[in-house]
Design a protein around this motif. Structure first.
Motif, short mmCIF file in Angstrom:
data_model
loop_
_atom_site.label_atom_id
_atom_site.label_comp_id
_atom_site.label_asym_id
_atom_site.label_seq_id
_atom_site.Cartn_x
_atom_site.Cartn_y
_atom_site.Cartn_z
N GLY A 383 0.80 -1.23 0.00
CA GLY A 383 0.00 0.00 0.00
C GLY A 383 0.82 1.27 0.00
N ARG A 384 1.97 1.24 0.70
CA ARG A 384 2.82 2.43 0.75
C ARG A 384 4.20 2.04 1.28
N LEU A 385 5.17 2.91 1.01
CA LEU A 385 6.52 2.77 1.54
C LEU A 385 6.97 4.09 2.15
N PHE A 386 7.76 3.98 3.20
CA PHE A 386 8.37 5.17 3.79
C PHE A 386 9.71 5.36 3.09
N LEU A 387 9.86 6.47 2.40
CA LEU A 387 11.05 6.72 1.58
C LEU A 387 11.89 7.84 2.20
N VAL A 388 13.19 7.59 2.23
CA VAL A 388 14.15 8.53 2.84
C VAL A 388 15.07 9.06 1.75
N PRO A 389 15.05 10.38 1.46
CA PRO A 389 15.99 10.94 0.47
C PRO A 389 17.43 10.65 0.89
N PHE A 390 18.28 10.44 -0.10
CA PHE A 390 19.67 10.07 0.18
C PHE A 390 20.39 11.07 1.08
N ASP A 391 20.08 12.34 0.97
CA ASP A 391 20.81 13.36 1.73
C ASP A 391 20.07 13.79 2.99
N SER A 392 19.13 12.97 3.47
CA SER A 392 18.32 13.35 4.62
C SER A 392 18.28 12.23 5.65
N PRO A 393 18.06 12.59 6.93
CA PRO A 393 17.86 11.56 7.96
C PRO A 393 16.46 10.96 7.84
N PRO A 394 16.22 9.80 8.46
CA PRO A 394 14.88 9.18 8.38
C PRO A 394 13.76 10.09 8.89
N SER A 395 14.08 10.97 9.82
CA SER A 395 13.05 11.86 10.35
C SER A 395 12.50 12.81 9.30
N GLU A 396 13.19 12.93 8.17
CA GLU A 396 12.73 13.80 7.09
C GLU A 396 12.22 13.00 5.89
N GLY A 397 11.93 11.72 6.11
CA GLY A 397 11.34 10.91 5.06
C GLY A 397 9.84 11.12 4.98
N ALA A 398 9.19 10.40 4.06
CA ALA A 398 7.74 10.54 3.88
C ALA A 398 7.18 9.24 3.30
N TYR A 399 5.90 8.99 3.61
CA TYR A 399 5.20 7.86 3.01
C TYR A 399 4.80 8.19 1.58
N VAL A 400 4.89 7.19 0.71
CA VAL A 400 4.48 7.33 -0.68
C VAL A 400 3.57 6.15 -1.01
N ASP A 401 2.42 6.44 -1.61
CA ASP A 401 1.47 5.38 -1.95
C ASP A 401 1.97 4.54 -3.12
N TYR A 402 1.63 3.24 -3.06
CA TYR A 402 1.91 2.30 -4.15
C TYR A 402 0.58 1.76 -4.67
N PRO A 403 0.54 1.27 -5.91
CA PRO A 403 -0.74 0.85 -6.53
C PRO A 403 -1.25 -0.46 -5.95
N LYS A 404 -1.92 -0.38 -4.82
CA LYS A 404 -2.34 -1.56 -4.07
C LYS A 404 -3.16 -2.53 -4.91
N GLU A 405 -4.19 -2.02 -5.60
CA GLU A 405 -5.07 -2.92 -6.35
C GLU A 405 -4.30 -3.66 -7.43
N ALA A 406 -3.43 -2.93 -8.13
CA ALA A 406 -2.65 -3.57 -9.19
C ALA A 406 -1.69 -4.60 -8.62
N LEU A 407 -1.06 -4.30 -7.49
CA LEU A 407 -0.12 -5.24 -6.89
C LEU A 407 -0.83 -6.49 -6.39
N LEU A 408 -2.00 -6.32 -5.79
CA LEU A 408 -2.75 -7.49 -5.33
C LEU A 408 -3.21 -8.34 -6.51
N GLN A 409 -3.52 -7.69 -7.64
CA GLN A 409 -3.89 -8.46 -8.83
C GLN A 409 -2.71 -9.28 -9.34
N VAL A 410 -1.54 -8.64 -9.41
CA VAL A 410 -0.33 -9.36 -9.84
C VAL A 410 -0.02 -10.50 -8.88
N LEU A 411 -0.13 -10.23 -7.58
CA LEU A 411 0.16 -11.24 -6.57
C LEU A 411 -0.81 -12.42 -6.66
N SER A 412 -2.09 -12.10 -6.87
CA SER A 412 -3.09 -13.15 -6.99
C SER A 412 -2.83 -14.04 -8.20
#
Length: 620
Positions: A383-412
């Motif tokens: 559903g999402r990943l927490f992404l950390v820019p290369f030049d930043s600490p984890p405290s400055e990362g952010a969640y980014v959505d992933y295509p859940k429905e499409a991934l579940l279809q591929v997985l199924s």
């Protein structure tokens, strides 16, 4: 209403029929012959066109439904159990200082005699052979290829023992930790010798025709992986790092003229690394056969890492499908107050499920070809990943959505095509609604005993969901004795992951948890120690281990994972999350040899309890 402990398919929405399922129903072959007699796969586009020519309509309504992954029929009426272990941790009198595919076949045999139905393993993904000290199975160079260090060299056809290696091998076997650089040195040297002999064409078992077919099937992906390994070895010899971020600029692009020239000059070495992948494939396939012969009805249960090394073969081979300047991590939480940067590469959300053969599908196929079950590490990534820019600490990362429905279809679709059960590690901070979506898609929830608490303490065994895998501990946890003593809490403070004040609070909470555990076990009429016994040893610890395994076996959970390290009472953890240099993660071996397990009193008692609590059905 379903009976307790049984999964009721009527409580699930209608599932889409995967494309390959329709093709199979209508008699479409999945391969076609080449002039040389080999078989090549039929593309998904061709399958769709042939179905259209047969007047078979793809059901748009069904395709829009929540996809549901494959569930083995036996789980509609049975609850089963299996062993979970790290392959490298297995000791034997014949391996070369690291558990290998021959040891895997042997543990399958033992587990079958004990009544188990699966063997759960750490990721078997390809590491950096040029830097074997980078040994975390969760930071692989590539998830599409295998770890050649698991090849059982002495089981190769025609292999002749080398007397001058005997002392070295005895030393490697005796160590408490896997010495990855030394293991890699002796194995790769022996494999090169075997490669030279094999090319003379005298082998009637591992034939050149089979190797050629494997290379054709692996195609450009296999060649690029082998090319990466060849360059990586050369770079390390020249003083560079094994990963491509430290290589000269002209070697960082897999399609550059410099790389193409290098490739032309090293064809023999490239073919050697392709050969290693073939040997690993053959021996892992043999282990799959051993699991089947042993009566393991699910077979191998393989773990899939959430990402790959930022500087490995995967990102070098296909940079266009990965994020270029951010890595996967985790936000600050009570177990890592500064957050975490796992230094793992993530697929681009726009690329992960796209194309004729999506990157996510190719990664799944690589594991499911051997597996009766797979575990999706960090299932939140669906559903999402927490992404950390290369030049930043984890405290400055952010969640980014992933295509859940499409991934579940591929997985199924992959799950049905391979008839492979899927377990989702649905722990931690999940997006709203994802846990429910995973359940609707038939992903088994991952339930670890110490996390299953409510306001009244540990939940009752009967309250575990049927659609789940239950377990007492995992590779990221202390074994039961260590948990009881609070060793996991002390370790987090010792390694600077949490302040000592937080650890002191957690140790006080552990006293409450011990008391809750004793009450829970007692409510099931099982033996339990006094909760104020801070350190358990000997018979007291054995009784607790047996009682808790018996209690967990009573849950409705379809699968019960029994950690081998709990049965051998290992005093040190496999991995302490958040550490790298300060603890020997992914190196510690079991304290007991394979040939001693069958007579270990605790193994005998626990497996007998599991057979009693989860009896196999008799008859068809």
């Amino acid at each position: 209403m379903a009976e307790p402990g049984r999964f009721d398919p009527n409580n699930r929405p209608p599932a889409a029929v995967p494309l390959d399922g329709l093709a199979r129903q209508h008699g479409i072959a999945f391969t076609r012959p080449e002039p040389d007699g080999t078989e090549v796969p039929i593309s998904r586009t061709t399958k769709r066109k042939i179905l259209a020519a047969l007047n078979v309509a793809l059901d748009d309504e069904a395709a829009a439904a929540m996809p549901a992954c494959y569930l083995p029929p036996l789980l509609s009426g049975e609850r089963v159990w299996g062993l979970t272990l790290q392959l490298y941790e297995l000791r034997s009198g014949r391996n070369w200082g690291i558990g290998d595919f021959a040891d895997l076949a042997e543990i399958c045999h033992l587990a079958g005699e004990w009544g188990a139905d699966f063997i759960g393993l750490n990721p078997l993904h390809a590491p950096f052979l040029a830097d074997p000290g980078r040994c975390s199975p969760y930071e692989p160079s590539s998830r599409r290829w295998l770890n050649p260090l698991y090849i059982a060299v002495d089981r190769l056809p025609g292999y002749a023992p080398e007397p001058d290696l005997s002392a070295d091998l005895e030393g490697l076997r005796a160590g408490e930790l896997v010495d990855y650089p030394a293991v890699a040195a002796v194995k790769l040297a022996a494999l090169r010798r075997f490669w030279r002999v094999w090319r003379e064409g005298n082998d009637k078992v591992y034939t050149p025709a089979c190797f050629d077919a494997f290379c054709r099937q692996g195609s450009e992906s296999l060649r690029l992986h082998a090319l990466f390994e060849t360059i990586s070895m050369d770079m390390v010899a020249r003083g560079h790092a094994a990963g491509w971020h430290d290589w000269p600029q002209e070697m960082r692009d897999a399609r550059s003229p410099a790389v193409q020239a290098f490739s032309q000059s090293r064809q023999d070495e490239i073919e050697f690394h392709m050969f290693l992948q073939w040997l690993a494939h053959v021996q892992l396939s043999d282990a799959v056969g051993a699991a089947e012969r042993a009566g393991l009805r699910i077979g191998l249960y393989l773990d899939l890492a959430v990402g790959e090394a930022l500087d490995g073969a995967a990102t070098w081979s296909e940079p266009q499908i990965y994020l270029s300047s951010a890595s996967i991590g985790g936000p600050p939480d009570p177990w890592a107050v500064d957050g975490q940067d796992w230094r793992l590469a993530a697929f681009l959300p726009s690329a992960i499920a796209e194309g004729e053969e999506p990157p996510y599908r190719r990664m799944l196929d690589a594991a499911m070809r051997y597996a009766g079950a797979v575990r999706i590490d960090h299932a939140a990534a669906l559903g999402r990943l927490f992404l950390v820019p290369f030049d930043s600490p984890p405290s400055e990362g952010a969640y980014v959505d992933y295509p859940k429905e499409a991934l579940l279809q591929v997985l199924s679709e992959a799950s049905h095509d391979h008839q492979c059960l899927v377990i989702g590690e649905d722990l931690g901070n999940l997006p709203p609604g994802l846990k429910e979506d995973l359940a609707r898609a038939n992903l088994l929830s991952y339930r670890i005993f110490s996390y299953e608490r409510d306001q009244d303490g540990f939940i009752a065994a009967a309250d575990y969901p049927a659609l789940s895998l239950a377990c007492i501990s995992t590779h990221d946890h202390q074994t039961l004795g260590g948990w009881w003593a609070g060793a996991d809490i002390s370790a987090r403070a010792e390694h600077g992951l949490v302040p000592q004040a937080t650890a002191d609070q957690d140790l006080a909470q552990r006293e409450t948890e011990r008391a809750d555990l004793v009450r829970l076990v007692g409510a099931e009429d099982l033996a339990a120690p006094a909760p104020d016994s801070v350190s358990l040893k000997g018979d007291d610890l054995d009784r607790l281990i047996v009682s808790l395994h018996r209690l967990m076996a009573r849950t409705p959970s379809m699968l019960l994972g029994v950690r081998l390290a709990d049965l051998t009472k290992e005093p040190e953890p496999t991995n302490i999350p958040g550490t790298s240099e300060s603890h020997p993660n992914w190196q510690r071996k079991l304290s007991v040899n394979l040939d001693e397990l069958d007579d270990l009193p605790l193994v005998v008692e626990v497996t007998a309890a599991l057979r009693a609590e989860r009896p196999r059905q008799v008859g068809p």
